[in-house]
Design a protein around this motif. Structure first.
Motif, short mmCIF file in Angstrom:
data_model
loop_
_atom_site.label_atom_id
_atom_site.label_comp_id
_atom_site.label_asym_id
_atom_site.label_seq_id
_atom_site.Cartn_x
_atom_site.Cartn_y
_atom_site.Cartn_z
N GLY A 165 -23.54 41.34 3.62
CA GLY A 165 -23.28 40.96 5.10
C GLY A 165 -24.54 40.12 5.62
N ARG A 166 -24.27 40.04 7.19
CA ARG A 166 -25.37 39.36 7.91
C ARG A 166 -26.89 39.93 7.64
NH1 ARG A 166 -22.66 35.76 11.25
NH2 ARG A 166 -20.36 36.48 11.64
N SER A 167 -27.02 41.22 7.50
CA SER A 167 -28.30 41.71 7.24
C SER A 167 -28.92 41.71 5.85
CB SER A 167 -28.14 43.23 7.78
OG SER A 167 -28.15 43.19 9.14
N SER A 168 -27.97 41.08 4.76
CA SER A 168 -28.36 40.88 3.68
C SER A 168 -29.42 39.69 3.39
CB SER A 168 -27.15 40.75 2.86
OG SER A 168 -26.25 42.15 2.92
N VAL A 169 -29.61 39.43 2.27
CA VAL A 169 -30.51 38.36 2.03
C VAL A 169 -29.96 37.83 0.48
CG1 VAL A 169 -32.74 37.42 0.74
CG2 VAL A 169 -32.56 39.31 2.59
N SER A 170 -29.01 36.51 0.79
CA SER A 170 -28.42 35.93 -0.09
C SER A 170 -29.33 35.05 -0.75
CB SER A 170 -27.37 34.89 0.57
OG SER A 170 -28.04 33.72 1.28
N GLY A 171 -30.34 34.71 -0.47
CA GLY A 171 -31.28 33.93 -1.26
C GLY A 171 -31.29 32.40 -1.02
N ILE A 172 -30.23 31.98 -0.22
CA ILE A 172 -29.96 30.52 0.40
C ILE A 172 -30.87 30.52 1.48
CG2 ILE A 172 -28.47 29.09 0.86
CD1 ILE A 172 -26.28 30.28 -0.56
N ILE A 173 -31.76 29.47 1.55
CA ILE A 173 -32.22 28.72 2.86
C ILE A 173 -31.88 27.44 2.87
CG2 ILE A 173 -34.72 28.46 3.69
CD1 ILE A 173 -35.88 30.44 1.55
N ALA A 174 -30.86 27.34 3.77
CA ALA A 174 -30.34 26.08 3.75
C ALA A 174 -30.84 25.16 5.12
CB ALA A 174 -28.71 26.25 3.97
N THR A 175 -31.37 24.10 4.91
CA THR A 175 -31.57 23.22 6.05
C THR A 175 -30.28 22.29 6.23
OG1 THR A 175 -33.91 22.72 5.61
CG2 THR A 175 -33.08 21.11 6.86
N VAL A 176 -29.55 22.35 7.49
CA VAL A 176 -28.46 21.85 7.97
C VAL A 176 -28.56 20.74 8.92
CG1 VAL A 176 -25.99 22.17 8.59
CG2 VAL A 176 -27.15 24.12 7.39
N PHE A 177 -28.70 19.56 8.46
CA PHE A 177 -28.59 18.51 9.54
C PHE A 177 -27.39 18.15 10.08
CE2 PHE A 177 -32.23 17.88 6.30
CZ PHE A 177 -33.30 17.41 7.24
N GLY A 178 -27.44 18.07 11.26
CA GLY A 178 -26.14 17.85 11.93
C GLY A 178 -25.58 19.13 12.54
N ALA A 179 -26.40 20.24 12.41
CA ALA A 179 -25.78 21.53 12.74
C ALA A 179 -25.15 21.73 14.22
CB ALA A 179 -26.79 22.95 12.11
N THR A 180 -26.03 21.11 15.11
CA THR A 180 -25.27 21.25 16.49
C THR A 180 -24.25 20.76 16.49
OG1 THR A 180 -26.92 19.45 17.05
CG2 THR A 180 -27.71 21.36 17.38
N GLY A 181 -23.62 19.97 15.90
CA GLY A 181 -22.24 19.12 15.85
C GLY A 181 -21.16 20.09 15.87
N PHE A 182 -19.72 19.30 15.69
CA PHE A 182 -18.52 19.85 15.79
C PHE A 182 -18.56 21.06 14.47
CE2 PHE A 182 -13.81 19.11 14.68
CZ PHE A 182 -13.46 20.43 15.05
N LEU A 183 -18.56 20.38 13.44
CA LEU A 183 -18.38 21.16 11.82
C LEU A 183 -19.77 22.29 11.82
CD1 LEU A 183 -17.33 21.74 9.08
CD2 LEU A 183 -18.42 19.78 8.26
N GLY A 184 -20.86 21.57 12.35
CA GLY A 184 -22.26 22.39 11.99
C GLY A 184 -22.01 23.96 12.58
N ARG A 185 -21.39 24.08 13.51
CA ARG A 185 -21.43 25.51 14.01
C ARG A 185 -20.56 26.62 13.29
NH1 ARG A 185 -19.60 25.62 20.16
NH2 ARG A 185 -20.78 23.45 19.93
N TYR A 186 -19.53 26.10 12.56
CA TYR A 186 -18.67 26.80 11.56
C TYR A 186 -19.40 27.05 10.55
CZ TYR A 186 -15.05 25.91 15.27
OH TYR A 186 -14.08 25.46 16.34
N LEU A 187 -20.11 25.83 10.05
CA LEU A 187 -20.93 26.15 8.63
C LEU A 187 -22.24 27.21 8.98
CD1 LEU A 187 -21.38 25.45 5.71
CD2 LEU A 187 -22.57 23.50 6.73
N VAL A 188 -22.80 27.01 9.87
CA VAL A 188 -23.79 27.97 10.26
C VAL A 188 -23.34 29.36 10.35
CG1 VAL A 188 -25.59 28.59 11.99
CG2 VAL A 188 -25.51 26.18 11.40
#
Length: 400
Positions: free
Chosen positions: A60-83
């Protein structure tokens, strides 16, 4: 106490000890920027997906998946859904932004405390890009724009920035996955500069990082989309909708959340998606006229169209393209009459017959008719249960 103070003072005056202690805490600079890897040696192939990283918790949200992702363009349309999808699995998301600090504010609510990290950066400053990428093991590039401005051309945004991110990710040495989000229909021979720049960006990324994954989504539908919303606003304001040509161009619209799911699915696999290109379209093919009919049905307005021949549409949209680099002030954002989009929609844009699709990622995409377009009820006259095409209040059981 004096003895402790003297010992601490002695250590602080020893530069060798201080530097080595700092390096033991922050070992990233040498390892990630060429200390242990050649400058142009990609390490993506050796990782084979994200399977071996450390995970904690139940997912869940309080877990640690091990992924540390830099998402360029995260403030755009697709970005909010991906984040949102990354954050709900316990991934840490680094969000580079270049505008106001309010731009990424809505994203911080999507993850646990400290999991969404906004970081101000300059896309034209290499050191700034390295800083937001330093702690990451995944890089996702969502940067793209379908119109030009005074400051950014099609080529810089859609081609050169993607190439720069790929080069820096290669030098980094610790990036396990690189995902480039392009556009369905991108081609070096396209009449659209946007689609040509997107195709050049794909080639540049795959040249630098052959193990990168390329996603090519079709026209995306969702609450903040750039096709149904402009249509609905125009139809409400002027009581008609201009159809470029005769509206017979075929497109394959896709729900934006399905694209975010496809990206996350590619990250979670065992590396089978590395080095591959996916064409992501919805389950149904529409003509532009049929999609406009769907929009009219959802906003409950009587459909009225004005067919605009292609040469006239080009003439109407040409002045902005001529003046955008010449006037000393920003011009309005084009919506209906965007010259480059008119050229892009001149040809059918559907998934190729033998292309890799959602099925190869284990995802069943949503049909556009239904939930993905429910956001259009905001345009109904009189409220969500009313509209011009109904004469009385609708039974709540049949909502929307």
């Amino acid at each position: 106490m004096h003895a402790i103070t003297r010992r601490l003072g002695h250590h602080s005056l020893n530069p060798t000890t201080s530097i080595s202690s700092i390096k033991s805490i922050y070992p990233l600079s040498d390892h990630y920027y060429g200390g242990d890897h050649p400058r142009y040696g990609s390490t993506l192939a050796s990782h084979k997906g994200m399977g071996h990283i450390v995970r904690k918790g139940t997912g869940g949200r309080s877990s640690v998946s091990g992924i540390i992702a830099t998402v360029f363009g995260a403030t755009g349309f697709l970005g909010r859904y991906l984040v949102q999808q990354l954050a709900k699995t316990g991934s840490q998301v680094l969000v580079p932004f270049r505008g106001s600090e309010d731009n990424p504010r809505h994203l911080k609510l999507m993850g646990d405390l400290g999991q969404i990290v906004p970081m101000k950066y300059d896309p034209r400053d290499e050191n700034s890009i390295k800083a937001v990428m330093a702690k990451a093991n995944v890089v996702i590039n969502l940067i793209g724009r379908e119109y030009e401005t005074r400051n950014y051309s099609f080529e810089e945004v859609n081609h050169f920035m993607a190439e720069q991110l790929a080069v820096i990710a290669k030098e980094h040495g610790g990036i396990m996955r690189f995902i480039q989000v392009s556009c369905l229909g991108s081609s070096l021979s396209s009449p659209s500069r946007f689609l040509r720049a997107k195709a050049a960006g794909e080639e540049a990324v795959l040249k630098e990082l052959p193990e990168a994954t390329v996603m090519k989504p079709a026209v995306m539908i969702g609450t903040e989309d750039r096709i149904m919303n402009p249509w609905a606003r125009f139809a409400k304001k002027y009581s008609f909708l201009p159809l470029i040509g005769d509206g017979s161009t075929k497109i394959q619209p896709v729900y934006v959340n399905d694209i975010a799911s496809a990206i996350v699915a590619a990250l979670k696999d065992d590396g089978t998606s590395m080095g591959k290109v996916y064409e992501l379209g919805g389950p149904e093919i529409y003509t532009v006229h049929e999609l406009a009919e769907l929009m009219y049905g959802m906003i409950r307005e009587w459909p009225r169209y004005v067919n605009v021949p292609l040469p006239i549409a080009k003439a109407v949209s040409l002045p902005r393209e001529v003046l955008v680099k010449k006037v000393p002030f920003p011009l309005p954002t084009p919506e209906i009459f965007n010259l480059d989009q008119i050229l892009a929609f001149a040809n059918d844009t559907v998934v190729s017959e033998n292309a890799l699709t959602f099925t190869d990622l284990g995802i069943v995409p949503h049909k556009v008719k239904g939930y993905p377009v429910e956001f259009l009820i905001q345009y109904r006259k009189g409220g969500p249960q009313f509209g011009s095409t109904v004469s009385e209040k609708v039974n709540p059981d049949s909502y929307p």
